[in-house]
Design a protein around this motif. Structure first.
Motif, PDB file in Angstrom:
ATOM      1  N   THR A 289      57.780  59.292  23.360  1.00 19.58           N
ATOM      2  CA  THR A 289      57.387  57.971  22.865  1.00 19.58           C
ATOM      3  C   THR A 289      57.134  58.007  21.359  1.00 19.58           C
ATOM      4  O   THR A 289      57.528  57.094  20.624  1.00 19.58           O
ATOM      5  CB  THR A 289      56.116  57.495  23.598  1.00 19.58           C
ATOM      6  N   ILE A 290      56.467  59.068  20.905  1.00 17.53           N
ATOM      7  CA  ILE A 290      56.206  59.202  19.465  1.00 17.53           C
ATOM      8  C   ILE A 290      57.514  59.315  18.687  1.00 17.53           C
ATOM      9  O   ILE A 290      57.647  58.793  17.572  1.00 17.53           O
ATOM     10  CB  ILE A 290      55.291  60.407  19.210  1.00 17.53           C
ATOM     11  N   ALA A 291      58.498  59.992  19.269  1.00 18.09           N
ATOM     12  CA  ALA A 291      59.813  60.096  18.608  1.00 18.09           C
ATOM     13  C   ALA A 291      60.415  58.704  18.414  1.00 18.09           C
ATOM     14  O   ALA A 291      60.965  58.388  17.345  1.00 18.09           O
ATOM     15  CB  ALA A 291      60.740  60.982  19.443  1.00 18.09           C
ATOM     16  N   VAL A 292      60.285  57.871  19.459  1.00 18.22           N
ATOM     17  CA  VAL A 292      60.792  56.497  19.353  1.00 18.22           C
ATOM     18  C   VAL A 292      59.997  55.732  18.297  1.00 18.22           C
ATOM     19  O   VAL A 292      60.558  54.966  17.497  1.00 18.22           O
ATOM     20  CB  VAL A 292      60.708  55.786  20.724  1.00 18.22           C
ATOM     21  N   LEU A 293      58.685  55.956  18.279  1.00 17.28           N
ATOM     22  CA  LEU A 293      57.834  55.303  17.284  1.00 17.28           C
ATOM     23  C   LEU A 293      58.225  55.710  15.865  1.00 17.28           C
ATOM     24  O   LEU A 293      58.221  54.896  14.932  1.00 17.28           O
ATOM     25  CB  LEU A 293      56.365  55.642  17.528  1.00 17.28           C
ATOM     26  N   VAL A 301      58.894  50.725   7.777  1.00 20.39           N
ATOM     27  CA  VAL A 301      58.379  51.168   6.476  1.00 20.39           C
ATOM     28  C   VAL A 301      59.466  51.112   5.413  1.00 20.39           C
ATOM     29  O   VAL A 301      59.264  50.578   4.312  1.00 20.39           O
ATOM     30  CB  VAL A 301      57.793  52.600   6.575  1.00 20.39           C
ATOM     31  N   LEU A 302      60.627  51.681   5.742  1.00 16.60           N
ATOM     32  CA  LEU A 302      61.677  51.854   4.737  1.00 16.60           C
ATOM     33  C   LEU A 302      62.493  50.598   4.491  1.00 16.60           C
ATOM     34  O   LEU A 302      62.888  50.310   3.358  1.00 16.60           O
ATOM     35  CB  LEU A 302      62.606  52.997   5.155  1.00 16.60           C
ATOM     36  N   GLY A 310      51.060  54.817   4.523  1.00 18.21           N
ATOM     37  CA  GLY A 310      49.773  55.338   4.980  1.00 18.21           C
ATOM     38  C   GLY A 310      49.407  54.816   6.356  1.00 18.21           C
ATOM     39  O   GLY A 310      48.928  55.562   7.219  1.00 18.21           O
ATOM     40  N   ALA A 311      49.630  53.496   6.558  1.00 20.13           N
ATOM     41  CA  ALA A 311      49.320  52.895   7.860  1.00 20.13           C
ATOM     42  C   ALA A 311      50.202  53.505   8.947  1.00 20.13           C
ATOM     43  O   ALA A 311      49.752  53.741  10.076  1.00 20.13           O
ATOM     44  CB  ALA A 311      49.513  51.385   7.801  1.00 20.13           C
ATOM     45  N   PHE A 312      51.446  53.792   8.619  1.00 27.89           N
ATOM     46  CA  PHE A 312      52.378  54.358   9.596  1.00 27.89           C
ATOM     47  C   PHE A 312      51.933  55.766  10.023  1.00 27.89           C
ATOM     48  O   PHE A 312      51.923  56.111  11.204  1.00 27.89           O
ATOM     49  CB  PHE A 312      53.786  54.395   9.004  1.00 27.89           C
TER      50      PHE A 312
END
Length: 611
Positions: A289-293, A301-302, A310-312
């Motif tokens: 899930t983190i990989a997808v995030l 962001v980009l 920073g928030a990301f």
């Protein structure tokens, strides 16, 4: 929560303050756990130069704008300190705050665990006390069909399993879910789009884990039953070690134990495999899930610009923060499956109705002043073959009544019924004209003394074993009882006298010595009614003579029921009852029965007894 685990709630409520403090500290733990990762965001923004330029201290406008107020306040001071003392100073200050937050998080975690520990150990103590009290209270008949080893496994192993599982539930419904909920709330406020992925992950993860653990309860129950059987084999082997060795049966019992251990080995591996799969499976799903995030969040962001760097990074930290409680929840769910099976076995004993117990109508008696009457008694141990058939007998106060007959004629059954180890099925037994079912058990047994064929000894001193007859007896009382039982002659020559340890089951004493200690126990109790079940069967000729002399003295002016195999021990009885297959074949005095030249005379001749 499982119904069996719900039954533990009354035990836990005794420690209500510990529960409350555990919940309070867990809430604070969850809050500071999430705040720690929130504080990473301004650190990253300071490093990347993306901090919000708030130049005016904001004002509080209500709880609905609390997030904005806290966020603007934080950035106001970051901006102020950056301008006054430089970005590095602001960075160090925020990092110091983060360290303090994580310190508080772990402090609250520790305090929560301390209260949980007191709750766990307290409930374990109370639960074992309840279990042991029930085991002692249940009638003798209950254990005629149960393995002692299985009962031991339940009070030792299963109770531990129940304790661990129950408090895993406490963590499951407070600490870990709160950590997830608070973290998700903050994540949602940072980016609702990214949080949707997390909401998709949680149910998928839960579904997979529940599929893995579906069969765990039944396997745990089988493993606990097998553990009970294994302990039974060990207990029976140690109890009958002389027989095992004397008959060269070591291989047979080794094979029994090995087969049980192997079955337990297979079951434990199956359960362990599912336990071990829970943590890596939940972690893998979390990392996926983190990989997808990372992919989707990186786009925000980009390219989109709707999320700061920073928030990301802070968001990813919080997403990873969910993994630990998620793993704990999956692990706890497995423990609950195990605990449910164990609780079922434990409560099976605790909830077993005690059929031989006092009722509201039970009365207390302080003396025996009339007679014991057995009227039309019919009884069977298995509900099929009657051991006693329409049996009737009067035992007047002060008289000695002897029961003789072949093995299986029902003699010892009468002793069991008088002591209310078992209850009659048909007919009545009365004491002073009162049905013994209507007399308080304690009061009834206070009137009775029992010396059994098997000399039951406990691991302790001779004095400890004799004092069971009268717990507050002095050493002088114990010695006096030993002298009456003709036991003090050997006890006084032991290394520590009456304080000599006799070993497990009295293994350091001979059969005759143990029997005399058992008789001394009954002498010390000094009850008005004495039940002697083959009391001299384990004695050699000399010991029998000594003990018979002691018994005759003890039975003077006392009501006695003597069950005897050796007819030489009961020739002075007031009444001799000859039993055959649960019925009275004949009765009378020794001389009267000899004159009849019936069953008793044949028994006497078989034992080469001369009148």
């Amino acid at each position: 929560m499982d119904d069996n685990l719900k039954k533990l709630i009354p035990f836990a409520l005794k420690y209500k303050p510990n529960i409350i403090w555990n919940v309070v500290f867990n809430v604070l733990y969850a809050l500071f756990s999430s705040l720690g990762f929130v504080m990473i965001i301004p650190v990253m923004n300071v490093l990347f130069g993306e901090e919000e330029k708030v130049t005016k201290l904001p004002t509080y406008n209500g709880i609905w704008e609390l997030k904005t107020y806290l966020n603007d306040t934080l950035y106001y001071y970051v901006n102020y300190l950056t301008e006054q003392k430089g970005a590095a100073y602001a960075l160090y200050l925020i990092i110091s705050i983060i360290i303090i937050i994580f310190l508080l998080k772990n402090l609250f975690g520790f305090l929560g665990l301390q209260h949980l520990m007191k709750l766990k150990t307290g409930v374990l103590r109370d639960f074992r006390e309840k279990m042991y009290a029930k085991i002692v209270d249940l009638p003798v008949s209950y254990y005629s069909e149960k393995r002692k080893g299985d009962v031991m496994a339940r009070i030792l192993g299963d109770v531990n399993e129940v304790q661990n599982s129950f408090f895993a539930v406490l963590e499951l419904i407070v600490k870990e879910p709160l950590t997830i909920i608070i973290t998700l709330g903050i994540m949602f406020s940072i980016s609702w789009k990214l949080t949707l992925f997390v909401f998709i992950f949680i149910p998928i993860s839960g579904l997979i884990i529940s599929k893995i653990g579906k069969s765990l309860k039944s396997q745990s129950a089988r493993a606990q039953q097998e553990n009970g059987y294994m302990i039974s084999v060990v207990e029976e082997t140690l109890t009958g070690l002389k027989v095992v060795k004397g008959y060269n049966a070591e291989t047979y019992f080794k094979n029994l134990f090995t087969a049980s251990v192997n079955r337990l080995y297979i079951l434990t591996n199956k359960i362990g495999k599912k336990h071990n799969l829970a943590s890596p499976m939940s972690e893998f799903l979390g990392i996926a899930t983190i990989a997808v995030l990372l992919i989707y969040g990186g786009t925000l962001v980009l390219q989109d610009g709707s999320l700061s760097g920073g928030a990301f990074i802070g968001y990813i930290g919080m997403a990873y923060n969910i993994l630990t409680p998620a793993k704990a929840i999956s692990k706890a769910s497995y423990q609950v499956k195990n605990g449910s099976a164990a609780a079922e076995r434990v409560f099976e004993i605790i909830e077993t109705p005690n059929v031989i117990r006092d009722t509201e109508k039970s009365i207390a008696i302080n003396s025996f002043n009339d007679k014991i009457q057995l009227k039309n008694i019919t009884f069977s141990y298995d509900g099929e073959q009657n051991v006693l058939k329409n049996f009737s007998l009067d035992i007047p106060k002060g008289k000695t009544v002897a029961l003789v007959g072949q093995s299986g004629s029902g003699k010892s059954t009468i002793a069991n019924l008088l002591m209310r180890f078992y209850d009659v099925e048909n007919g009545t037994i009365t004491l002073n004209g009162t049905n013994i079912k209507d007399i308080q058990l304690f009061a009834l047994r206070e009137q009775l003394g029992l010396v059994t064929q098997d000399s039951i000894m406990f691991n302790g001193s001779i004095a400890d074993n004799v004092r069971i007859g009268k717990l507050n007896a002095t050493d002088e009382d114990v010695i006096a009882a030993l002298k009456i039982a003709n036991a003090y002659e050997f006890v006084q020559h032991l290394p520590d006298g009456i304080n000599t340890n006799i070993g497990d089951g009295g293994g350091k004493l001979s059969g005759g010595q143990k029997q005399r200690i058992s008789i001394a126990r009954a002498v010390l109790k000094n009850p008005p009614i004495m039940v002697l079940d083959e009391a001299t069967s384990a004695l050699d000729t000399e010991s029998e003579r000594l003990v018979q002399d002691a018994l005759e003295k003890m039975m003077q002016n006392r009501t006695s029921v003597v069950i005897a195999h050796r007819l030489s021990t009961i020739q002075k009885a007031d009444v001799i009852v000859v039993m055959n297959r649960g019925e009275i074949a004949e009765q009378g005095t020794h001389d009267e029965l000899l004159a009849k030249n019936g069953t008793y005379a044949k028994l006497v001749s078989l034992q080469s007894f001369e009148s």
